[in-house]
Write a protein that holds these residues in place. Structure first.
Motif, mmCIF file in Angstrom:
data_model
loop_
_atom_site.group_PDB
_atom_site.id
_atom_site.type_symbol
_atom_site.label_atom_id
_atom_site.label_comp_id
_atom_site.label_asym_id
_atom_site.label_seq_id
_atom_site.Cartn_x
_atom_site.Cartn_y
_atom_site.Cartn_z
ATOM 1 N N ILE A 31 -6.691 2.988 6.142
ATOM 2 C CA ILE A 31 -6.494 4.406 6.220
ATOM 3 C C ILE A 31 -5.606 4.717 5.118
ATOM 4 C CG2 ILE A 31 -5.616 6.289 7.516
ATOM 5 C CD1 ILE A 31 -8.017 5.024 8.559
ATOM 6 N N LEU A 32 -4.754 3.849 4.659
ATOM 7 C CA LEU A 32 -3.742 4.196 3.510
ATOM 8 C C LEU A 32 -4.488 4.267 2.294
ATOM 9 C CD1 LEU A 32 -0.495 2.162 4.241
ATOM 10 C CD2 LEU A 32 -0.676 4.435 4.222
ATOM 11 N N ILE A 72 4.682 6.299 5.474
ATOM 12 C CA ILE A 72 5.217 5.689 6.549
ATOM 13 C C ILE A 72 4.828 6.394 7.889
ATOM 14 C CG2 ILE A 72 7.656 5.487 7.853
ATOM 15 C CD1 ILE A 72 8.577 5.058 4.919
ATOM 16 N N LEU A 73 4.592 8.027 7.874
ATOM 17 C CA LEU A 73 4.124 8.381 8.914
ATOM 18 C C LEU A 73 2.911 8.091 9.595
ATOM 19 C CD1 LEU A 73 4.417 10.925 11.121
ATOM 20 C CD2 LEU A 73 3.263 12.319 8.965
ATOM 21 N N ILE A 74 1.887 7.987 8.526
ATOM 22 C CA ILE A 74 0.764 7.498 8.744
ATOM 23 C C ILE A 74 0.681 6.001 9.377
ATOM 24 C CG2 ILE A 74 -1.465 6.811 7.610
ATOM 25 C CD1 ILE A 74 -1.055 8.737 5.539
ATOM 26 N N MET A 75 1.431 5.132 8.988
ATOM 27 C CA MET A 75 1.511 3.846 9.480
ATOM 28 C C MET A 75 2.171 3.826 10.792
ATOM 29 S SD MET A 75 2.669 0.356 7.332
ATOM 30 C CE MET A 75 2.255 -1.343 8.063
ATOM 31 N N PHE A 103 0.820 -1.199 -0.038
ATOM 32 C CA PHE A 103 -0.110 0.127 -0.058
ATOM 33 C C PHE A 103 0.974 1.367 -0.034
ATOM 34 C CE2 PHE A 103 -3.057 -2.953 1.564
ATOM 35 C CZ PHE A 103 -4.227 -2.772 0.925
ATOM 36 N N GLY A 104 2.058 1.069 0.617
ATOM 37 C CA GLY A 104 2.599 2.451 0.654
ATOM 38 C C GLY A 104 3.454 2.928 -0.533
#
Length: 455
Positions: free
Chosen positions: A134-135, A92-95, A73-74
């Protein structure tokens, strides 16, 4: 521009610090190691059905799901040449935040006992599923929100995802092991509603909104490879090892293969240049996997998985060619990554397929699997039709929660203090990553005072 970028970085830094401190405090008060870390402890009040699987099986499954969420997903959101580096950094920040927040929010509903949240491999898998949703949501607003808004979207999105998941899986008894509804459908339409609330009229004139280049194609290649390697594990992560997992793995692989060929069928017909991009193969792979989210662990049959995957693979090229212009011009929804075509519609079709297969479920066809897939049906409390109606009702509930939650979240993100000032088109990259400006002609956009690519 430099002054605002500096201020935005301090704002982001402050929000990250605040959220991390709050999370640390909540972890210190509530979070403890779970039952799988203590083999002798498993209360009836906790959901311990996954205890039928040994711990050695759980941790590789968590690793696969985690890699899928982070890399699959990233890298999905890195296909735009203007947003590639920044979007990966923001992913990466979101995860990093979503996993911590999801462990807490999901823990209060699923793993809470005697005032404590018990975490282990299964709770981390659940948190990764939430992070994946969310991603997906962020793909609809990529390039038009800043990192601070992304964090707030994550904060609210995790809560809404968990509420929807709890209603469907715990209260209604819906089977959705691969997340056709809970991950793909919810994530897509939650993000689309946020995008609708944050609609920016001048963006419709930007013809190169999805301009790509060689580097993003490299990202797409790597992301597609990871999707093929890890998605069967993602789909089967919550199934019971001895009973349903082989079906989920096999059905997902068959669907991925057929969906890829479907893209090769349509792309030369729909596009004048007739060339195939890796991004298109990646989209087809995602669509095929979304189609098998709910139905993967059911009796699809190998040929049925191929048919379903082929139909799912037709959706992205048709959607990008015919539906996206309608969404943008008529409904005023700017879908940067095309999550409606890649996740939303395939997720809905996957839920409908799962409903049909549930209605056809019999003890003769499923054998011992029926007890694990549909325990109420196996016990005689429900008929297969009752379970199918429950599966079907889950679809409008998910859409309703996603749209209402997305509207509320969009309204919050639209607060004046969170919006970017005019003429900061590339802020989402410049806050976290220094990049050259590409894509739409920035000089042309400056002719329209008071407009901005970011909200």
């Amino acid at each position: 521009m430099p002054e605002y970028t500096t201020a935005s970085r301090f704002q982001l830094s402050g929000l990250c610090f605040l959220l991390q401190i709050i999370t640390i405090i909540l972890f210190a008060v509530f979070v403890r190691y779970g039952p799988e870390s203590s083999p002798g402890f498993c209360s009836q009040q906790l959901n311990c059905s996954w205890r039928n699987q040994d711990t050695g099986f759980q941790h590789p499954r968590f690793r696969d799901v985690h890699l899928q969420a982070l890399l699959g997903f990233g890298l999905l959101v890195a296909f735009l040449s203007r947003y590639g580096p920044g979007s990966v950094a923001i992913s990466i920040l979101i995860m990093a935040f979503a996993i911590q927040w999801a462990v807490l929010i999901q823990g209060f509903l699923h793993f809470f006992l005697n005032g404590k949240i018990y975490v282990g491999a299964q709770s981390m898998v659940s948190a990764d599923f939430c992070t994946a949703a969310i991603l997906i949501s962020t793909g609809a607003v990529l390039g038009r929100v800043n990192p601070v808004q992304m964090l707030l979207l994550t904060l609210m999105g995790v809560i809404l995802f968990t509420v929807n998941e709890y209603i469907l899986l715990s209260l209604m008894g819906v089977r959705d092991s691969g997340g056709s509804l809970t991950v793909h459908t919810f994530g897509a339409y939650f993000g689309l509603m946020v995008s609708r609330i944050l609609h920016q009229p001048h963006m419709d004139k930007c013809k190169k909104q999805q301009d790509t280049g060689n580097q993003p194609d490299v990202f797409a290649v790597v992301g597609t490879i990871y999707l093929w390697i890890f998605w069967p594990s993602f789909t089967s992560a919550t199934t019971v090892r001895e009973n349903a997992e082989p079906w989920a793995v096999l059905n997902t692989y068959f669907s991925l293969a057929a969906s890829t060929l479907a893209t090769l069928v349509l792309s030369p017909i729909l596009h004048e240049e007739g060339t195939l991009r890796m991004v298109q193969i990646q989209d087809a792979t995602l669509a095929g996997a979304a189609m098998m989210g709910m139905a993967g662990e059911m009796l699809v049959t190998p040929f049925g998985a191929l048919v379903a995957g082929f139909l799912a693979g037709l959706i992205p090229p048709l959607g990008f060619r015919f539906l996206m212009p309608v969404l943008c011009s008529r409904l005023k929804i700017q879908d940067t990554c095309g999550v409606h075509n890649v996740h939303g519609l395939p997720g809905i079709l996957g839920a409908l397929l799962g409903t049909l297969l549930t209605a056809l479920a019999t003890a003769d066809a499923y054998g011992g699997r029926l007890e694990f897939l549909f325990p109420l049906v196996a016990q005689g409390s429900w008929t297969a039709t009752d379970q199918a109606l429950c599966q079907l009702c889950a679809l409008p509930i998910t859409l309703l929660l996603a749209m209402l939650g997305g509207s509320l979240t969009g309204a919050v993100l639209k607060v004046k203090g969170l919006r970017s000032p005019p003429d900061t088109r590339y802020l989402e990259n410049t806050v976290l990553w220094e990049v050259a400006e590409e894509g739409c002609d920035r000089r042309e956009s400056r002719k329209e005072p008071g407009t901005s690519t970011l909200v």
